[in-house]
Design a protein around this motif. Structure first.
Motif, PDB file in Angstrom:
ATOM      1  N   ILE A   1       7.299   9.019  -0.395  1.00 54.03           N
ATOM      2  CA  ILE A   1       7.569   7.868   0.489  1.00 54.03           C
ATOM      3  C   ILE A   1       7.490   8.314   1.944  1.00 54.03           C
ATOM      4  CG2 ILE A   1       9.377   6.296   1.301  1.00 54.03           C
ATOM      5  CD1 ILE A   1      10.292   6.069  -1.663  1.00 54.03           C
ATOM      6  N   GLN A   2       8.173   9.393   2.265  1.00 54.58           N
ATOM      7  CA  GLN A   2       8.175   9.863   3.639  1.00 54.58           C
ATOM      8  C   GLN A   2       6.780  10.302   4.092  1.00 54.58           C
ATOM      9  OE1 GLN A   2      11.530  12.598   3.903  1.00 54.58           O
ATOM     10  NE2 GLN A   2      12.722  10.903   4.757  1.00 54.58           N
ATOM     11  N   SER A   3       6.048  10.949   3.214  1.00 57.68           N
ATOM     12  CA  SER A   3       4.675  11.382   3.567  1.00 57.68           C
ATOM     13  C   SER A   3       3.771  10.188   3.791  1.00 57.68           C
ATOM     14  CB  SER A   3       4.098  12.258   2.457  1.00 57.68           C
ATOM     15  OG  SER A   3       4.767  13.482   2.402  1.00 57.68           O
ATOM     16  N   ALA A   4       3.865   9.195   2.918  1.00 54.57           N
ATOM     17  CA  ALA A   4       3.013   8.003   3.051  1.00 54.57           C
ATOM     18  C   ALA A   4       3.311   7.264   4.360  1.00 54.57           C
ATOM     19  CB  ALA A   4       3.215   7.077   1.859  1.00 54.57           C
ATOM     20  N   LEU A   5       4.562   7.165   4.714  1.00 57.04           N
ATOM     21  CA  LEU A   5       4.919   6.444   5.926  1.00 57.04           C
ATOM     22  C   LEU A   5       4.589   7.229   7.200  1.00 57.04           C
ATOM     23  CD1 LEU A   5       8.308   4.869   4.843  1.00 57.04           C
ATOM     24  CD2 LEU A   5       6.111   3.693   5.184  1.00 57.04           C
ATOM     25  N   ARG A   6       4.590   8.537   7.093  1.00 63.78           N
ATOM     26  CA  ARG A   6       4.252   9.344   8.282  1.00 63.78           C
ATOM     27  C   ARG A   6       2.748   9.329   8.481  1.00 63.78           C
ATOM     28  NH1 ARG A   6       8.710  13.191   6.790  1.00 63.78           N
ATOM     29  NH2 ARG A   6      10.295  12.680   8.305  1.00 63.78           N
TER      30      ARG A   6
ATOM     31  N   ILE B   1       0.833  -1.210   0.000  1.00 62.43           N
ATOM     32  CA  ILE B   1       0.000   0.000   0.000  1.00 62.43           C
ATOM     33  C   ILE B   1       0.866   1.258   0.000  1.00 62.43           C
ATOM     34  CG2 ILE B   1      -1.733   1.322   1.296  1.00 62.43           C
ATOM     35  CD1 ILE B   1      -2.782  -1.232  -0.108  1.00 62.43           C
ATOM     36  N   TYR B   2       1.934   1.268   0.815  1.00 59.25           N
ATOM     37  CA  TYR B   2       2.824   2.430   0.855  1.00 59.25           C
ATOM     38  C   TYR B   2       3.504   2.649  -0.494  1.00 59.25           C
ATOM     39  CZ  TYR B   2       2.282   2.543   5.926  1.00 59.25           C
ATOM     40  OH  TYR B   2       1.776   2.628   7.200  1.00 59.25           O
ATOM     41  N   ALA B   3       3.882   1.576  -1.150  1.00 58.39           N
ATOM     42  CA  ALA B   3       4.500   1.700  -2.479  1.00 58.39           C
ATOM     43  C   ALA B   3       3.506   2.307  -3.463  1.00 58.39           C
ATOM     44  CB  ALA B   3       4.991   0.339  -2.975  1.00 58.39           C
ATOM     45  N   ASP B   4       2.272   1.788  -3.465  1.00 53.47           N
ATOM     46  CA  ASP B   4       1.243   2.322  -4.361  1.00 53.47           C
ATOM     47  C   ASP B   4       0.962   3.799  -4.089  1.00 53.47           C
ATOM     48  OD1 ASP B   4       0.918  -0.088  -5.686  1.00 53.47           O
ATOM     49  OD2 ASP B   4      -0.889  -0.664  -4.556  1.00 53.47           O
ATOM     50  N   GLU B   5       0.788   4.142  -2.817  1.00 46.56           N
ATOM     51  CA  GLU B   5       0.500   5.529  -2.465  1.00 46.56           C
ATOM     52  C   GLU B   5       1.653   6.452  -2.849  1.00 46.56           C
ATOM     53  OE1 GLU B   5      -0.582   5.808   1.651  1.00 46.56           O
ATOM     54  OE2 GLU B   5      -2.411   4.637   1.376  1.00 46.56           O
ATOM     55  N   SER B   6       2.877   6.006  -2.607  1.00 48.21           N
ATOM     56  CA  SER B   6       4.053   6.823  -2.918  1.00 48.21           C
ATOM     57  C   SER B   6       4.190   7.061  -4.413  1.00 48.21           C
ATOM     58  CB  SER B   6       5.318   6.150  -2.385  1.00 48.21           C
ATOM     59  OG  SER B   6       5.253   6.009  -0.987  1.00 48.21           O
ATOM     60  N   LEU B   7       4.032   6.010  -5.191  1.00 46.26           N
ATOM     61  CA  LEU B   7       4.154   6.142  -6.647  1.00 46.26           C
ATOM     62  C   LEU B   7       3.049   7.033  -7.208  1.00 46.26           C
ATOM     63  CD1 LEU B   7       5.167   2.482  -7.490  1.00 46.26           C
ATOM     64  CD2 LEU B   7       6.600   4.520  -7.760  1.00 46.26           C
ATOM     65  N   HIS B   8       1.847   6.854  -6.711  1.00 46.74           N
ATOM     66  CA  HIS B   8       0.733   7.682  -7.187  1.00 46.74           C
ATOM     67  C   HIS B   8       0.975   9.158  -6.854  1.00 46.74           C
ATOM     68  CE1 HIS B   8      -3.326   8.796  -8.326  1.00 46.74           C
ATOM     69  NE2 HIS B   8      -3.429   9.435  -7.176  1.00 46.74           N
ATOM     70  N   ALA B   9       1.363   9.432  -5.614  1.00 44.17           N
ATOM     71  CA  ALA B   9       1.597  10.814  -5.195  1.00 44.17           C
ATOM     72  C   ALA B   9       2.742  11.454  -5.978  1.00 44.17           C
ATOM     73  CB  ALA B   9       1.892  10.867  -3.699  1.00 44.17           C
ATOM     74  N   ALA B  10       3.735  10.645  -6.338  1.00 44.30           N
ATOM     75  CA  ALA B  10       4.884  11.168  -7.095  1.00 44.30           C
ATOM     76  C   ALA B  10       4.598  11.237  -8.591  1.00 44.30           C
ATOM     77  CB  ALA B  10       6.116  10.304  -6.843  1.00 44.30           C
ATOM     78  N   GLY B  11       3.471  10.680  -9.018  1.00 44.66           N
ATOM     79  CA  GLY B  11       3.123  10.688 -10.440  1.00 44.66           C
ATOM     80  C   GLY B  11       3.993   9.757 -11.269  1.00 44.66           C
ATOM     81  N   LEU B  12       4.420   8.645 -10.662  1.00 44.70           N
ATOM     82  CA  LEU B  12       5.293   7.692 -11.359  1.00 44.70           C
ATOM     83  C   LEU B  12       4.570   6.369 -11.582  1.00 44.70           C
ATOM     84  CD1 LEU B  12       8.542   8.365  -9.308  1.00 44.70           C
ATOM     85  CD2 LEU B  12       8.082   9.085 -11.661  1.00 44.70           C
TER      86      LEU B  12
ATOM     87  N   ILE C   1      14.480   7.494 -13.980  1.00 44.04           N
ATOM     88  CA  ILE C   1      13.715   8.523 -13.290  1.00 44.04           C
ATOM     89  C   ILE C   1      14.507   9.835 -13.305  1.00 44.04           C
ATOM     90  CG2 ILE C   1      12.575   9.177 -11.121  1.00 44.04           C
ATOM     91  CD1 ILE C   1      11.441   6.668 -12.468  1.00 44.04           C
ATOM     92  N   ALA C   2      13.863  10.902 -13.749  1.00 45.60           N
ATOM     93  CA  ALA C   2      14.498  12.227 -13.760  1.00 45.60           C
ATOM     94  C   ALA C   2      14.702  12.706 -12.323  1.00 45.60           C
ATOM     95  CB  ALA C   2      13.620  13.215 -14.520  1.00 45.60           C
ATOM     96  N   PRO C   3      15.658  13.611 -12.110  1.00 45.07           N
ATOM     97  CA  PRO C   3      15.894  14.130 -10.761  1.00 45.07           C
ATOM     98  C   PRO C   3      14.639  14.667 -10.073  1.00 45.07           C
ATOM     99  CG  PRO C   3      17.695  14.771 -12.190  1.00 45.07           C
ATOM    100  CD  PRO C   3      16.648  14.119 -13.070  1.00 45.07           C
ATOM    101  N   ALA C   4      13.778  15.332 -10.804  1.00 43.25           N
ATOM    102  CA  ALA C   4      12.532  15.843 -10.207  1.00 43.25           C
ATOM    103  C   ALA C   4      11.639  14.690  -9.741  1.00 43.25           C
ATOM    104  CB  ALA C   4      11.788  16.724 -11.206  1.00 43.25           C
ATOM    105  N   GLY C   5      11.623  13.606 -10.486  1.00 40.05           N
ATOM    106  CA  GLY C   5      10.845  12.427 -10.108  1.00 40.05           C
ATOM    107  C   GLY C   5      11.401  11.754  -8.869  1.00 40.05           C
ATOM    108  N   VAL C   6      12.720  11.727  -8.756  1.00 40.61           N
ATOM    109  CA  VAL C   6      13.359  11.150  -7.566  1.00 40.61           C
ATOM    110  C   VAL C   6      12.987  11.974  -6.336  1.00 40.61           C
ATOM    111  CG1 VAL C   6      15.543  10.600  -6.435  1.00 40.61           C
ATOM    112  CG2 VAL C   6      15.277  10.154  -8.878  1.00 40.61           C
ATOM    113  N   ALA C   7      13.061  13.288  -6.457  1.00 44.44           N
ATOM    114  CA  ALA C   7      12.704  14.169  -5.341  1.00 44.44           C
ATOM    115  C   ALA C   7      11.235  13.996  -4.957  1.00 44.44           C
ATOM    116  CB  ALA C   7      13.006  15.621  -5.691  1.00 44.44           C
ATOM    117  N   ALA C   8      10.370  13.886  -5.955  1.00 42.71           N
ATOM    118  CA  ALA C   8       8.942  13.694  -5.688  1.00 42.71           C
ATOM    119  C   ALA C   8       8.695  12.349  -5.010  1.00 42.71           C
ATOM    120  CB  ALA C   8       8.151  13.795  -6.993  1.00 42.71           C
ATOM    121  N   LEU C   9       9.396  11.326  -5.465  1.00 45.86           N
ATOM    122  CA  LEU C   9       9.239   9.997  -4.864  1.00 45.86           C
ATOM    123  C   LEU C   9       9.754   9.988  -3.428  1.00 45.86           C
ATOM    124  CD1 LEU C   9       8.387   7.057  -5.131  1.00 45.86           C
ATOM    125  CD2 LEU C   9      10.667   6.576  -6.110  1.00 45.86           C
ATOM    126  N   HIS C  10      10.864  10.609  -3.187  1.00 47.07           N
ATOM    127  CA  HIS C  10      11.414  10.703  -1.832  1.00 47.07           C
ATOM    128  C   HIS C  10      10.398  11.347  -0.888  1.00 47.07           C
ATOM    129  CE1 HIS C  10      13.762  12.647   1.392  1.00 47.07           C
ATOM    130  NE2 HIS C  10      14.495  11.547   1.319  1.00 47.07           N
TER     131      HIS C  10
END
Length: 91
Positions: free
Chosen positions: A86-91, A54-65, A74-83
């Protein structure tokens, strides 16, 4: 199965995504060092610890990946969005 040493289990785990060690740069290095689909890579506990389905799905969706995007593409902007995602989903 029991273990007498916690380290025998935890040494195989990847970086903790809510720790100070989990930076955008560290995530970029983890992604570019491999050429794997994003979702299975995020689920691999030896790469990043603690991300479940679920965290993987939520993180990818939120990052638009897309989950089947190759990690090394993954472009640098995508890496930053994914980072951040991930942290938002886990918090």
């Amino acid at each position: 199965v029991y273990t007498r040493s916690l380290e025998s289990v935890t040494t195989r785990l990847g970086v903790e995504p809510l720790s100070d060690e989990f930076t955008v740069e560290r995530l970029a290095a983890l992604l570019t060092a491999r050429s794997r689909f994003l979702k299975p890579l995020l689920l691999d506990q030896s790469v990043i610890a603690g991300i479940g389905n679920i965290y993987a799905d939520e993180s990818l969706h939120a990052a638009g990946l897309h989950p089947l995007t190759r990690s090394d593409r993954i472009a640098p902007a995508g890496v930053a969005a994914l980072h951040s995602a991930i942290q938002s989903a886990l918090r």
